[in-house]
Scaffold this motif. Sequence first.
Motif, PDB file in Angstrom:
ATOM      1  N   UNK A   1       0.716  -1.215   0.037  1.00 27.66           N
ATOM      2  CA  UNK A   1       0.067  -0.029   0.123  1.00 27.66           C
ATOM      3  C   UNK A   1       0.718   1.305  -0.178  1.00 27.66           C
ATOM      4  N   UNK A   2       1.913   1.420   0.927  1.00 26.18           N
ATOM      5  CA  UNK A   2       2.704   2.362   0.826  1.00 26.18           C
ATOM      6  C   UNK A   2       3.462   2.435  -0.474  1.00 26.18           C
ATOM      7  N   UNK A   3       3.767   1.738  -1.109  1.00 24.90           N
ATOM      8  CA  UNK A   3       4.412   1.734  -2.529  1.00 24.90           C
ATOM      9  C   UNK A   3       3.639   2.270  -3.530  1.00 24.90           C
ATOM     10  N   UNK A   4       2.280   1.784  -3.395  1.00 24.79           N
ATOM     11  CA  UNK A   4       1.257   2.194  -4.503  1.00 24.79           C
ATOM     12  C   UNK A   4       0.856   3.651  -4.050  1.00 24.79           C
ATOM     13  N   UNK A   5       0.668   4.180  -2.923  1.00 24.54           N
ATOM     14  CA  UNK A   5       0.429   5.224  -2.542  1.00 24.54           C
ATOM     15  C   UNK A   5       0.554   5.766  -1.208  1.00 24.54           C
ATOM     16  N   UNK A   6       1.587   6.300  -0.781  1.00 26.20           N
ATOM     17  CA  UNK A   6       1.841   6.656   0.891  1.00 26.20           C
ATOM     18  C   UNK A   6       0.647   7.437   1.288  1.00 26.20           C
ATOM     19  N   UNK A   7       0.068   8.348   0.497  1.00 26.88           N
ATOM     20  CA  UNK A   7      -1.002   9.240   0.919  1.00 26.88           C
ATOM     21  C   UNK A   7      -2.249   8.448   1.400  1.00 26.88           C
ATOM     22  N   UNK A   8      -2.709   7.698   0.643  1.00 27.48           N
ATOM     23  CA  UNK A   8      -3.747   6.748   0.734  1.00 27.48           C
ATOM     24  C   UNK A   8      -3.510   5.701   2.049  1.00 27.48           C
ATOM     25  N   UNK A   9      -2.314   5.457   2.023  1.00 26.88           N
ATOM     26  CA  UNK A   9      -2.149   4.374   3.297  1.00 26.88           C
ATOM     27  C   UNK A   9      -2.160   4.987   4.516  1.00 26.88           C
ATOM     28  N   UNK A  10      -1.588   6.472   4.624  1.00 28.11           N
ATOM     29  CA  UNK A  10      -1.775   6.993   5.914  1.00 28.11           C
ATOM     30  C   UNK A  10      -3.251   7.146   6.430  1.00 28.11           C
ATOM     31  N   UNK A  11      -4.141   7.252   5.643  1.00 23.50           N
ATOM     32  CA  UNK A  11      -5.545   7.357   6.220  1.00 23.50           C
ATOM     33  C   UNK A  11      -5.883   5.950   6.949  1.00 23.50           C
ATOM     34  N   UNK A  12      -5.255   4.639   6.416  1.00 24.37           N
ATOM     35  CA  UNK A  12      -5.351   3.330   6.796  1.00 24.37           C
ATOM     36  C   UNK A  12      -4.846   3.478   8.321  1.00 24.37           C
ATOM     37  N   UNK A  13      -3.635   3.880   8.291  1.00 26.01           N
ATOM     38  CA  UNK A  13      -2.703   3.864   9.256  1.00 26.01           C
ATOM     39  C   UNK A  13      -3.139   4.778  10.377  1.00 26.01           C
ATOM     40  N   UNK A  14      -3.958   5.699  10.279  1.00 23.16           N
ATOM     41  CA  UNK A  14      -4.708   6.329  11.247  1.00 23.16           C
ATOM     42  C   UNK A  14      -5.843   5.734  12.075  1.00 23.16           C
ATOM     43  N   UNK A  15      -6.696   4.873  10.999  1.00 25.58           N
ATOM     44  CA  UNK A  15      -7.931   4.307  11.622  1.00 25.58           C
ATOM     45  C   UNK A  15      -7.500   3.056  12.468  1.00 25.58           C
ATOM     46  N   UNK A  16      -6.555   2.540  12.136  1.00 23.41           N
ATOM     47  CA  UNK A  16      -5.871   1.096  12.719  1.00 23.41           C
ATOM     48  C   UNK A  16      -5.993   1.217  14.310  1.00 23.41           C
ATOM     49  N   UNK A  17      -5.119   2.259  14.870  1.00 25.60           N
ATOM     50  CA  UNK A  17      -5.314   2.388  16.306  1.00 25.60           C
ATOM     51  C   UNK A  17      -6.547   2.364  16.913  1.00 25.60           C
ATOM     52  N   UNK A  18      -7.656   3.096  16.163  1.00 20.49           N
ATOM     53  CA  UNK A  18      -8.911   3.282  16.752  1.00 20.49           C
ATOM     54  C   UNK A  18      -9.448   1.576  17.019  1.00 20.49           C
ATOM     55  N   UNK A  19      -9.337   0.768  15.837  1.00 23.18           N
ATOM     56  CA  UNK A  19      -9.744  -0.537  16.021  1.00 23.18           C
ATOM     57  C   UNK A  19      -9.038  -1.190  17.103  1.00 23.18           C
ATOM     58  N   UNK A  20      -7.849  -0.848  17.387  1.00 23.51           N
ATOM     59  CA  UNK A  20      -7.259  -1.608  18.508  1.00 23.51           C
ATOM     60  C   UNK A  20      -7.896  -1.273  19.980  1.00 23.51           C
ATOM     61  N   UNK A  21      -8.131   0.056  19.984  1.00 30.02           N
ATOM     62  CA  UNK A  21      -8.697   0.555  21.099  1.00 30.02           C
ATOM     63  C   UNK A  21     -10.143   0.028  21.480  1.00 30.02           C
TER      64      UNK A  21
END
Length: 592
Positions: A167-187
């Motif tokens: 995902x980072x290779x394809x588009x780091x901008x789009x990947x950042x959106x995912x990485x922001x939401x993952x911690x919310x799922x963990x909480x």
Amino acid sequence: MNSAARNAQAGSQAVKSVIWARIYSRVGSHWKALILAILLMAGAAGTQPTLAVIMKPLLDDGFSGAKPYYVWAIPLAVVGLILLRGACNFFSDYLLAWVANNVLRGMRQEMFDRLLGLPDAEFKRGDTGRLLNRFTIDAGNVTGYATDVITVLVRESLVVVALICVLLYMSWVLTLIILVMLPVSVLIARVFIRRLRKINRDTVNMNAELTRVVGEGIDGQRVIKLFDGYEYERGRFAYVNSRLRRFAMRSAVADAAMTPLTQVCISISVAAIIAVALGQANAGTLTAGSFAAFMASLAQLFDPVKRLTNLAGKMQRMLVSAESVFTLIDQVPELDGGTRVLPAPVRGKIEFRDVGHRFPDATQDTVSGISFSVQPGETVALVGRSGSGKTTLVNMLPRFILPTAGSILVDDIEINELTLASLRSHLSLVSQDVVLFDDTIAVNVGYGSLEQATDEQVMAALEAANLRDFVSQLPKGLQTPVGENAARLSGGQRQRLAIARALIKNAPILILDEATSALDNESERQVQASLERLMKGRTTLVIAHRLSTVQNADRIIVLDAGRVVENGRHEDLLAANGLYATLYRMQFRDTD
């Protein structure tokens, strides 16, 4: 959070860490198979993002016809990757199952070894249901969930990391959106973990109760039928069954709630990704192939993240089950601090010196100030009212119960100085509650270290116990199974089989605990004749309620409220007109 709560939480975390370490120290003992399984899981994980990456050249170059050989190369690559993933998954699952079953075998063996070594008092607590539950359910949960945790953590974590790299290779901008939401799922997942742990502990306890209720229903089926206890037993079972259902539903709700909440977070991130991707496509910075590969990787990311999120529930169930298993393994075995052995030949002299005993939490002694001696070859009977301490007293001789005062000697050596193996190897027991194992007559007679006894030795013991003719008439003879709880034998036959077992052991000291009290007159005469052969030349302690069976004893010791009140021969005690005479006349009048 106050200091007490912080300390409690820190203590709980420390306990969890210890349990984790103990589980995986056992799993890690099979490290070769484990490492190979992890490598295979890594191979399987590597194929998943590769399938997504293929989407970019397929859409950008394949459909445009720029590279004609993609017509056969990409389909072959897809098939090859799927075959590789399947092979890696198969062999890794096989290796982990091998590890789990070997750990389970070792853990159950360790539990059973500890069970056999527990003090007699532990078995008096009536916790059979919980003990069985630890062997059948808890141990299986520990190893099953332990390998599941390894599989999910390794395989799915590698998949997630690989997909995020794509995902980072394809588009780091789009990947950042995912990485922001993952911690919310963990909480969100953490909110449910504490609740799941309590629910799983309650479920383990209630499963043990279910085992106990069903076991009592099986053992007591005749009493239930005769005394019309159907409704009472149905009520007991219905209560436990309903509680288990409630716990299961609470666990299911907690497990089920995590998935949709996680999916809501994911859907928000997907919506944001589509919006940003459309903007990049319009600006010419993102091709259709890149976006398709990105979305394919993102679609594959959901399942491993979901499995990692759901892992919390399995981890809590594993910890609760492990806590139960290690509680048994950590039980303190019966004390065996003796270093001496009885010197041969063992004479069988027994001496009680001012012996007393008080059970834990009792307000008074069961026995107190007991002193007497038994000479080699002498038969001494212990009589008295129920609760006078007779059984407690003789249970101290094999150290099933430890005296809280005084000392007991065998051949002038304190039994605490003797090893348990040496002491018990020179004792035989025949009791009212005969224990026979669901095996053949030959195995039961030559039980334990004597199981190598020849058929001739076993038959000689059976003949002395008046059972030879009965066994000879059986179709399988000595190889006849006695059934569970020796259900295929009569009460008298069970008693005489126990006598044969004592005969073949040939121990110099014999304990007879109400050996004939549950028998009819005919069976009692047969058993009594066998006992007389067994007692010949042995030091014998006899507990009997039927005073007619101890009239020929060398001495009779009368106990009352845990103390010796009379001591002498039958005729002398009758002439003294004390407690023994009173008990004898009462029994004689009852038999009339």
